[in-house]
Write a protein that holds these residues in place. Sequence first.
Motif, mmCIF file in Angstrom:
data_model
loop_
_atom_site.group_PDB
_atom_site.id
_atom_site.type_symbol
_atom_site.label_atom_id
_atom_site.label_comp_id
_atom_site.label_asym_id
_atom_site.label_seq_id
_atom_site.Cartn_x
_atom_site.Cartn_y
_atom_site.Cartn_z
ATOM 1 N N GLY A 77 3.077 15.831 0.964
ATOM 2 C CA GLY A 77 4.368 16.246 1.486
ATOM 3 C C GLY A 77 5.344 15.097 1.627
ATOM 4 O O GLY A 77 6.547 15.303 1.663
ATOM 5 N N SER A 78 4.820 13.887 1.718
ATOM 6 C CA SER A 78 5.676 12.714 1.812
ATOM 7 C C SER A 78 4.831 11.483 1.549
ATOM 8 O O SER A 78 3.620 11.567 1.364
ATOM 9 N N TYR A 79 5.500 10.351 1.518
ATOM 10 C CA TYR A 79 4.782 9.094 1.319
ATOM 11 C C TYR A 79 5.560 7.986 1.996
ATOM 12 O O TYR A 79 6.728 8.131 2.336
ATOM 13 N N PHE A 80 4.859 6.872 2.219
ATOM 14 C CA PHE A 80 5.548 5.652 2.587
ATOM 15 C C PHE A 80 4.796 4.480 1.992
ATOM 16 O O PHE A 80 3.630 4.590 1.636
ATOM 17 N N VAL A 81 5.521 3.395 1.795
ATOM 18 C CA VAL A 81 4.949 2.171 1.241
ATOM 19 C C VAL A 81 5.127 1.080 2.274
ATOM 20 O O VAL A 81 6.210 0.933 2.838
ATOM 21 N N VAL A 82 4.051 0.352 2.530
ATOM 22 C CA VAL A 82 4.119 -0.769 3.458
ATOM 23 C C VAL A 82 3.747 -2.050 2.724
ATOM 24 O O VAL A 82 3.031 -2.029 1.724
ATOM 25 N N ASP A 83 4.245 -3.158 3.216
ATOM 26 C CA ASP A 83 3.908 -4.483 2.702
ATOM 27 C C ASP A 83 3.313 -5.242 3.887
ATOM 28 O O ASP A 83 4.029 -5.608 4.814
ATOM 29 N N TYR A 89 0.844 -1.189 0.000
ATOM 30 C CA TYR A 89 0.000 0.000 0.000
ATOM 31 C C TYR A 89 0.881 1.242 0.000
ATOM 32 O O TYR A 89 1.871 1.317 0.727
ATOM 33 N N LEU A 90 0.476 2.219 -0.814
ATOM 34 C CA LEU A 90 1.107 3.527 -0.840
ATOM 35 C C LEU A 90 0.314 4.430 0.092
ATOM 36 O O LEU A 90 -0.906 4.520 -0.019
ATOM 37 N N MET A 91 0.995 5.067 1.018
ATOM 38 C CA MET A 91 0.365 6.000 1.945
ATOM 39 C C MET A 91 0.819 7.410 1.550
ATOM 40 O O MET A 91 2.005 7.743 1.690
ATOM 41 N N LEU A 92 -0.084 8.222 1.030
ATOM 42 C CA LEU A 92 0.229 9.598 0.659
ATOM 43 C C LEU A 92 -0.129 10.502 1.829
ATOM 44 O O LEU A 92 -1.285 10.526 2.264
ATOM 45 N N ILE A 93 0.830 11.230 2.328
ATOM 46 C CA ILE A 93 0.634 12.062 3.506
ATOM 47 C C ILE A 93 0.430 13.500 3.054
ATOM 48 O O ILE A 93 1.315 14.111 2.447
ATOM 49 N N ALA A 128 -2.809 20.412 12.421
ATOM 50 C CA ALA A 128 -1.702 20.421 11.463
ATOM 51 C C ALA A 128 -1.811 19.271 10.478
ATOM 52 O O ALA A 128 -1.165 19.266 9.444
ATOM 53 N N SER A 129 -2.622 18.289 10.804
ATOM 54 C CA SER A 129 -2.712 17.093 9.972
ATOM 55 C C SER A 129 -3.614 17.329 8.777
ATOM 56 O O SER A 129 -4.693 17.866 8.890
ATOM 57 N N GLY A 130 -3.157 16.893 7.629
ATOM 58 C CA GLY A 130 -3.993 16.955 6.446
ATOM 59 C C GLY A 130 -4.628 15.616 6.144
ATOM 60 O O GLY A 130 -5.621 15.532 5.466
ATOM 61 N N GLY A 131 -4.067 14.541 6.642
ATOM 62 C CA GLY A 131 -4.620 13.213 6.414
ATOM 63 C C GLY A 131 -3.725 12.361 5.538
ATOM 64 O O GLY A 131 -2.680 12.809 5.060
ATOM 65 N N ILE A 132 -4.168 11.115 5.366
ATOM 66 C CA ILE A 132 -3.432 10.130 4.569
ATOM 67 C C ILE A 132 -4.385 9.464 3.593
ATOM 68 O O ILE A 132 -5.485 9.074 3.972
ATOM 69 N N GLU A 133 -3.957 9.341 2.352
ATOM 70 C CA GLU A 133 -4.664 8.510 1.373
ATOM 71 C C GLU A 133 -3.957 7.165 1.316
ATOM 72 O O GLU A 133 -2.728 7.106 1.337
ATOM 73 N N ILE A 134 -4.730 6.101 1.220
ATOM 74 C CA ILE A 134 -4.188 4.740 1.201
ATOM 75 C C ILE A 134 -4.533 4.119 -0.147
ATOM 76 O O ILE A 134 -5.706 3.966 -0.481
ATOM 77 N N TRP A 135 -3.502 3.770 -0.902
ATOM 78 C CA TRP A 135 -3.663 3.232 -2.249
ATOM 79 C C TRP A 135 -3.072 1.834 -2.330
ATOM 80 O O TRP A 135 -1.865 1.669 -2.159
ATOM 81 N N PRO A 136 -3.882 0.809 -2.632
ATOM 82 C CA PRO A 136 -3.308 -0.518 -2.911
ATOM 83 C C PRO A 136 -2.464 -0.430 -4.184
ATOM 84 O O PRO A 136 -2.841 0.238 -5.137
ATOM 85 N N LEU A 137 -1.313 -1.078 -4.176
ATOM 86 C CA LEU A 137 -0.432 -1.056 -5.350
ATOM 87 C C LEU A 137 -0.650 -2.299 -6.203
ATOM 88 O O LEU A 137 -0.899 -3.372 -5.681
ATOM 89 N N GLU A 160 -5.685 -5.255 4.089
ATOM 90 C CA GLU A 160 -6.067 -3.847 4.150
ATOM 91 C C GLU A 160 -6.294 -3.385 5.584
ATOM 92 O O GLU A 160 -5.990 -2.234 5.927
ATOM 93 N N GLN A 161 -6.798 -4.239 6.425
ATOM 94 C CA GLN A 161 -7.027 -3.851 7.815
ATOM 95 C C GLN A 161 -5.738 -3.395 8.483
ATOM 96 O O GLN A 161 -5.720 -2.422 9.223
ATOM 97 N N ARG A 162 -4.643 -4.117 8.229
ATOM 98 C CA ARG A 162 -3.357 -3.717 8.808
ATOM 99 C C ARG A 162 -2.910 -2.386 8.226
ATOM 100 O O ARG A 162 -2.384 -1.533 8.939
ATOM 101 N N ALA A 163 -3.107 -2.174 6.923
ATOM 102 C CA ALA A 163 -2.744 -0.893 6.299
ATOM 103 C C ALA A 163 -3.523 0.253 6.950
ATOM 104 O O ALA A 163 -2.959 1.312 7.249
ATOM 105 N N LEU A 164 -4.803 0.039 7.203
ATOM 106 C CA LEU A 164 -5.625 1.066 7.841
ATOM 107 C C LEU A 164 -5.179 1.304 9.281
ATOM 108 O O LEU A 164 -5.153 2.445 9.750
ATOM 109 N N GLU A 165 -4.817 0.254 9.968
ATOM 110 C CA GLU A 165 -4.313 0.382 11.337
ATOM 111 C C GLU A 165 -3.040 1.238 11.369
ATOM 112 O O GLU A 165 -2.894 2.138 12.201
#
Length: 122
Positions: free
Chosen positions: A77-83, A3-7, A105-114, A87-92
Amino acid sequence: MKYLMLIYGNEEIWSSLPDGDLTALIGQVDAFNEALRASGELVDVQGLVSRPRSVRIIADTPVVTDGPYLEAKEYVGSYFVVDVDDEQRALEIAREYPGVRFGSASGGIEIWPLMAGDGAEH
């Protein structure tokens, strides 16, 4: 699954944080990243330089413009990728990200399956 996490964030808000708050948040994010790295779930993490470009077709011609957004206050502003296993773990993980829990200050995170190379979800 990967999953790509766009911050997302708001540059004006981030710039206005007191130094101590910003330093504390950076420390929390570093610890968050290290915990994911230690668990083997972190694939990549990068901050983005705030000078994006956008390429769009206008009248059959590729045109380069500043930034990918029109009139946006929040930006990636940044991103991270998790393996992770699912999906539940990605959301956690996204819910635990320190920047999301840092108030206004938080804008949020978008979660994209790769996708995998074959077009299937990773």
